[in-house]
Design a protein around this motif. Sequence first.
Motif, PDB file in Angstrom:
ATOM      1  N   ARG A 188      45.722  38.740  48.813  1.00  0.00           N
ATOM      2  CA  ARG A 188      45.339  37.815  49.960  1.00  0.00           C
ATOM      3  C   ARG A 188      44.963  36.531  49.084  1.00  0.00           C
ATOM      4  NH1 ARG A 188      41.925  41.791  51.674  1.00  0.00           N
ATOM      5  NH2 ARG A 188      39.971  40.756  51.220  1.00  0.00           N
ATOM      6  N   LYS A 189      44.579  36.398  48.096  1.00  0.00           N
ATOM      7  CA  LYS A 189      44.476  35.134  47.063  1.00  0.00           C
ATOM      8  C   LYS A 189      45.834  34.598  46.874  1.00  0.00           C
ATOM      9  CE  LYS A 189      40.020  36.209  44.605  1.00  0.00           C
ATOM     10  NZ  LYS A 189      39.408  36.459  43.283  1.00  0.00           N
ATOM     11  N   SER A 190      46.835  35.435  46.673  1.00  0.00           N
ATOM     12  CA  SER A 190      48.063  34.733  46.483  1.00  0.00           C
ATOM     13  C   SER A 190      48.544  34.222  47.576  1.00  0.00           C
ATOM     14  CB  SER A 190      48.786  35.956  45.814  1.00  0.00           C
ATOM     15  OG  SER A 190      50.418  35.488  45.735  1.00  0.00           O
ATOM     16  N   VAL A 191      48.435  34.877  48.609  1.00  0.00           N
ATOM     17  CA  VAL A 191      49.108  34.309  49.863  1.00  0.00           C
ATOM     18  C   VAL A 191      47.990  32.923  50.361  1.00  0.00           C
ATOM     19  CG1 VAL A 191      49.085  34.765  52.375  1.00  0.00           C
ATOM     20  CG2 VAL A 191      49.493  36.684  50.809  1.00  0.00           C
ATOM     21  N   ALA A 192      46.879  32.865  49.992  1.00  0.00           N
ATOM     22  CA  ALA A 192      46.481  31.682  50.380  1.00  0.00           C
ATOM     23  C   ALA A 192      46.728  30.472  49.379  1.00  0.00           C
ATOM     24  CB  ALA A 192      44.562  31.984  50.140  1.00  0.00           C
ATOM     25  N   ASN A 193      46.766  30.934  48.247  1.00  0.00           N
ATOM     26  CA  ASN A 193      47.381  29.895  47.070  1.00  0.00           C
ATOM     27  C   ASN A 193      48.631  29.565  47.336  1.00  0.00           C
ATOM     28  OD1 ASN A 193      44.861  30.046  45.726  1.00  0.00           O
ATOM     29  ND2 ASN A 193      45.393  31.663  44.513  1.00  0.00           N
ATOM     30  N   HIS A 194      49.616  30.331  47.760  1.00  0.00           N
ATOM     31  CA  HIS A 194      50.946  29.973  48.291  1.00  0.00           C
ATOM     32  C   HIS A 194      50.991  29.132  49.294  1.00  0.00           C
ATOM     33  CE1 HIS A 194      55.425  31.656  48.510  1.00  0.00           C
ATOM     34  NE2 HIS A 194      55.161  30.347  49.114  1.00  0.00           N
ATOM     35  N   ILE A 195      50.047  29.363  50.465  1.00  0.00           N
ATOM     36  CA  ILE A 195      50.203  28.375  51.524  1.00  0.00           C
ATOM     37  C   ILE A 195      49.609  26.932  51.180  1.00  0.00           C
ATOM     38  CG2 ILE A 195      49.284  28.169  53.795  1.00  0.00           C
ATOM     39  CD1 ILE A 195      49.206  31.063  54.088  1.00  0.00           C
ATOM     40  N   ASN A 196      48.630  26.960  50.111  1.00  0.00           N
ATOM     41  CA  ASN A 196      47.959  25.752  49.768  1.00  0.00           C
ATOM     42  C   ASN A 196      48.991  24.911  48.954  1.00  0.00           C
ATOM     43  OD1 ASN A 196      45.533  24.026  49.298  1.00  0.00           O
ATOM     44  ND2 ASN A 196      45.930  24.675  47.167  1.00  0.00           N
ATOM     45  N   ASP A 197      49.847  25.638  48.263  1.00  0.00           N
ATOM     46  CA  ASP A 197      50.945  24.802  47.672  1.00  0.00           C
ATOM     47  C   ASP A 197      51.819  24.163  48.830  1.00  0.00           C
ATOM     48  OD1 ASP A 197      50.272  25.856  45.250  1.00  0.00           O
ATOM     49  OD2 ASP A 197      52.051  26.945  44.855  1.00  0.00           O
ATOM     50  N   ILE A 198      52.279  24.880  49.917  1.00  0.00           N
ATOM     51  CA  ILE A 198      53.148  24.445  50.952  1.00  0.00           C
ATOM     52  C   ILE A 198      52.586  23.077  51.636  1.00  0.00           C
ATOM     53  CG2 ILE A 198      54.482  24.826  53.074  1.00  0.00           C
ATOM     54  CD1 ILE A 198      54.481  27.929  52.092  1.00  0.00           C
ATOM     55  N   SER A 199      51.165  23.262  51.739  1.00  0.00           N
ATOM     56  CA  SER A 199      50.380  22.298  52.397  1.00  0.00           C
ATOM     57  C   SER A 199      50.616  21.030  51.793  1.00  0.00           C
ATOM     58  CB  SER A 199      49.062  22.741  52.643  1.00  0.00           C
ATOM     59  OG  SER A 199      48.154  22.306  51.402  1.00  0.00           O
ATOM     60  N   LYS A 200      50.818  21.104  50.510  1.00  0.00           N
ATOM     61  CA  LYS A 200      50.918  19.587  49.782  1.00  0.00           C
ATOM     62  C   LYS A 200      52.037  18.938  50.074  1.00  0.00           C
ATOM     63  CE  LYS A 200      48.102  21.523  45.978  1.00  0.00           C
ATOM     64  NZ  LYS A 200      48.082  22.019  44.699  1.00  0.00           N
TER      65      LYS A 200
END
Length: 359
Positions: A188-200
């Motif tokens: 889940r941490k990886s998924v959240a970090n991945h989406i945070n990357d995309i949000s930029k």
Amino acid sequence: MNLKDEYNKTFIEKLGKKLKSVSTDFDTNSFVKSIINNDWEQRELKGRMRFVTTNINAHLNHSYPKQIEILSKVVADYGGLKGMIFPDFVQVYGLNDLKTSLKAIELFTQYSTAEFAIRPFIEKYPTEVMQQMLLWSTHKNEHLRRLASEGCRPRLPWAPPLRNFIADPNPALPILENLKNDDSLYVRKSVANHINDISKDHPGLVLKMTKSWYGGETHTNWIVKHALRTLLKKGDKKALAIFGLDNSKNLETTSLTLSQNNIKIGEYIHFEFDVLNNSKETRNIRLEYKVAFVKANGSTSNKVFQLSEFSLKANTQKHFKRKQWFKELSTRKHYPGEHKIILVINGDEKSEITLTLTS
């Protein structure tokens, strides 16, 4: 102990003996001497890892598939940082043998991580590798499920960016969809970090996706909150609205004071204040503060710090007291001048106070 010291002489000697036990023509003494030389102490973490990788290749005089067969027999004894030698070998020597390399990565990542090793394969074989990553996203092993997300993060730290995925993150979205309610916090941490990357780069896409996810499963809600941290810190009203935190009407801050108004670099101040709910109903509050740090050219740059999220009953107030350091950090150098502390409720600036920092 410095992380690079995990790759020490004892580790190299044991690795050499392990490889000798499954490949009788492996010269352990030569292997150790070729690595532990006059340059070894000067090599940093990644340099040591890659140097071990190249020397494994130099001393395993076999075809690449045979080398992988040998490494596969000893990988189970190496986890964590030490285990990253194995996917690094695939990254360096396996790019022209996709079938063998994907099989090796599937095994090796279960003992360490192949998040860096998989990226050159994504760039060279995007369709084939992303199809495999989609399959891994449903694997029973959490390390493979995490790799499915972490390996194709567009802005993975300490790795070259995946520029095609920065431009178009859509190939990764089915993987994230599969993992949005994963039982493993590691995943889940990886998924959240991945989406945070995309949000930029694609905030609209992320807001649309996370809004549709939020409000159901607890695990998914956790991912959404963590994934939107960059947009929340920016005070993005659409991100705040997902959590009902976009309205600051009738919410105020008062009595903002400093323990002192003049301090030197390296010291700290306390600041305290009250948050008031002047409305007729209980309100959900996201409380942050910004520090307007002076830069070398005399201009200022805001850094946001989260204080709390809480509910406040109608016509009540809550008192806060916090410490703010102005000591030198590896990530921030301080400069003399007027700094501001600005209080923020639900994305809106409410009050501010000035202090003078001296050298």
